[in-house]
Write an enzyme that holds these catalytic residues in place. Structure first.
Site, PDB file in Angstrom:
ATOM      1  N   CYS A 114      93.870-112.205 -39.119  1.00  0.00           N
ATOM      2  CA  CYS A 114      94.315-111.205 -40.151  1.00  0.00           C
ATOM      3  C   CYS A 114      94.385-111.840 -41.871  1.00  0.00           C
ATOM      4  CB  CYS A 114      95.499-110.729 -39.832  1.00  0.00           C
ATOM      5  SG  CYS A 114      95.204-109.786 -38.108  1.00  0.00           S
ATOM      6  N   CYS A 400     100.957-111.515 -40.514  1.00  0.00           N
ATOM      7  CA  CYS A 400     100.923-112.139 -39.146  1.00  0.00           C
ATOM      8  C   CYS A 400      99.464-112.329 -38.683  1.00  0.00           C
ATOM      9  CB  CYS A 400     101.540-111.095 -38.076  1.00  0.00           C
ATOM     10  SG  CYS A 400     100.978-109.667 -37.694  1.00  0.00           S
ATOM     11  N   GLY A 402      96.890-113.532 -35.286  1.00  0.00           N
ATOM     12  CA  GLY A 402      97.013-113.619 -33.913  1.00  0.00           C
ATOM     13  C   GLY A 402      96.791-114.977 -33.411  1.00  0.00           C
TER      14      GLY A 402
END
Length: 416
Positions: A114, A400, A402
């Site tokens: 992300c 955030c 993964g």
């Protein structure tokens, strides 16, 4: 040389404030001269559902040339963040050539889930700062209609012996439920946060706040019932659901019942197609070319944490970045924090004590969508637009990542 020495002395002066340091203007600053994005379209059923990644990248790169009026021959590198497409490097290089960049303009792709769009920006900015190139394009693009980022097979048995390595296989929804459970982020807290995101996005869209960041994209859409193909021009985000309330969100059933009962399709980020791009160069080069300086790229950093609670990554990355530049959240005017899930957004907002009036003023990924590789760049585009609207200076972006990471970026708006 005088400006460079002045810059170095400012950094060395005891007690000099971090704010005055990052807002100073020096010839060798890395600056952004263009920041644009496509509309964000609903995955699988929206305006980009039948568009290929190469065409989306091509379309946005043609707009970069058109809007910036830069001579494509001067652009030395293009870096594109993308998560789902393993062959993205082929597609981006070909799309750049077709868009009008010469074969002397290099191209690459980067994938840190992300944060890929911010990672691409960091890559181009670092190349400029080190003298490797003078001008580059950083972008992110994702076609989630085509596929996601799920693993096709488990890790090797030897790797799975390590618990944190095994946790990297947890679905994102499971990590969200972990955050909600571990940190007592209730369903009600998540739904109330999500409702506010939708309401902010509705307000911003109706007021036309997104208009200066979005470029229209022409493409084709196939009717799933008749098979008829229509030419369309996409001009606005498809994610905002007008009239969304806490009450309406509270009726939605949990999306990940195997792992918990707090995260839903209403309080999680949307599956989305879209792209965003920024044009970067040294300040002296922008002045030489007469390019408008939108903002200064200050810096970015990444941090790691336990994969099972990956969502709280910004709560680690943001303090790390602010410390590097001797700043506090009081120095930040606008915060764009990716809403992968309401669980992590609420946790990061409350833990870092980010004033909600500073954060995701136009709504976030819950309402707008989260095209994985594009979000890191999209946040820069949206955040700088909001800084211009408010005549505010300092933008902080974060997300955030993964597998248990967080990233944050810092920018200074110069269009006051």
């Amino acid at each position: 040389m005088t400006e460079r020495l002045s810059s170095i002395l400012k950094h060395l002066t005891p007690g000099s404030s971090g704010l005055s340091s990052i807002t100073s203007k020096n010839a060798d600053d890395v600056v952004i001269t263009l920041a644009i994005r496509t509309p964000l379209a609903k995955g699988f059923k929206g305006g980009f559902k039948d568009t290929q990644l190469d065409f989306l990248v091509y379309s946005l790169l043609t707009k970069v040339i058109e809007k910036s009026r830069i001579d494509p021959q001067m652009v030395e590198d293009i870096c594109c963040g993308n998560v789902s497409e393993g062959k993205a490097a082929y597609l981006v290089r070909a799309a750049a050539l077709a868009a009008g960049f010469p074969n002397t303009t290099a191209a690459s792709t980067v994938n840190r889930f992300c944060s890929s769009g911010l990672k691409a920006t960091q890559d181009i900015a670092n190349q400029i700062a080190s003298g490797s190139i003078d001008i580059g394009v950083a972008m992110g693009a994702e076609m989630m209609s085509v596929g996601g980022d799920r693993l096709e097979r488990p890790f090797h048995p030897e790797i799975l012996k390590n618990q944190e390595a095994a946790d990297c296989m947890q679905p994102m929804g499971q990590t969200s439920e972990n955050v909600g459970h571990d940190y007592h982020i209730s369903r009600e807290m998540q739904d109330r946060y999500a409702a506010e995101s939708y309401q902010r996005a509705e307000r911003a869209q109706k007021a036309g706040w997104f208009d200066d960041e979005i470029v229209p994209i022409s493409t084709q859409v196939k009717d799933p019932k008749t098979g008829e193909v229509k030419d369309v021009v996409l001009t606005k985000d498809e994610g905002p659901r007008y009239g969304t309330t806490f009450e309406s969100l509270s009726k939605i059933r949990p999306a990940f019942p195997d792992y918990g009962d707090k995260s839903t399709g209403g309080n999680s980020s949307q599956v989305t197609d879209g792209a965003a791009a920024v044009l970067l160069m040294r300040r002296s080069k922008a002045i030489e070319l007469g390019q408008p300086i939108l903002a200064k790229y200050v810096g970015s950093t990444v941090a790691g944490l336990a994969p099972r609670i990956m969502g709280i990554g910004p709560s680690i990355a943001i303090p790390k970045l602010l410390t590097k530049f001797n700043l506090t959240l009081d120095d930040i005017d606008v915060v764009e924090l990716n809403e992968a899930f309401a669980s992590m957004a609420v946790y990061c907002k409350d833990t870092l004590k980010i004033p909600h009036e500073k954060m995701n003023i136009r709504g976030g990924a819950i309402a707008l969508g989260h095209p994985l590789g594009a979000t890191g760049t999209r946040q820069i585009v949206t955040g700088l637009s909001e800084c211009r609207r408010q005549k505010k200076k300092v933008l902080l972006t974060s997300m955030c990542i993964g597998t248990g990471q967080g990233m944050a970026g810092l920018f200074v708006n110069e269009q006051l």
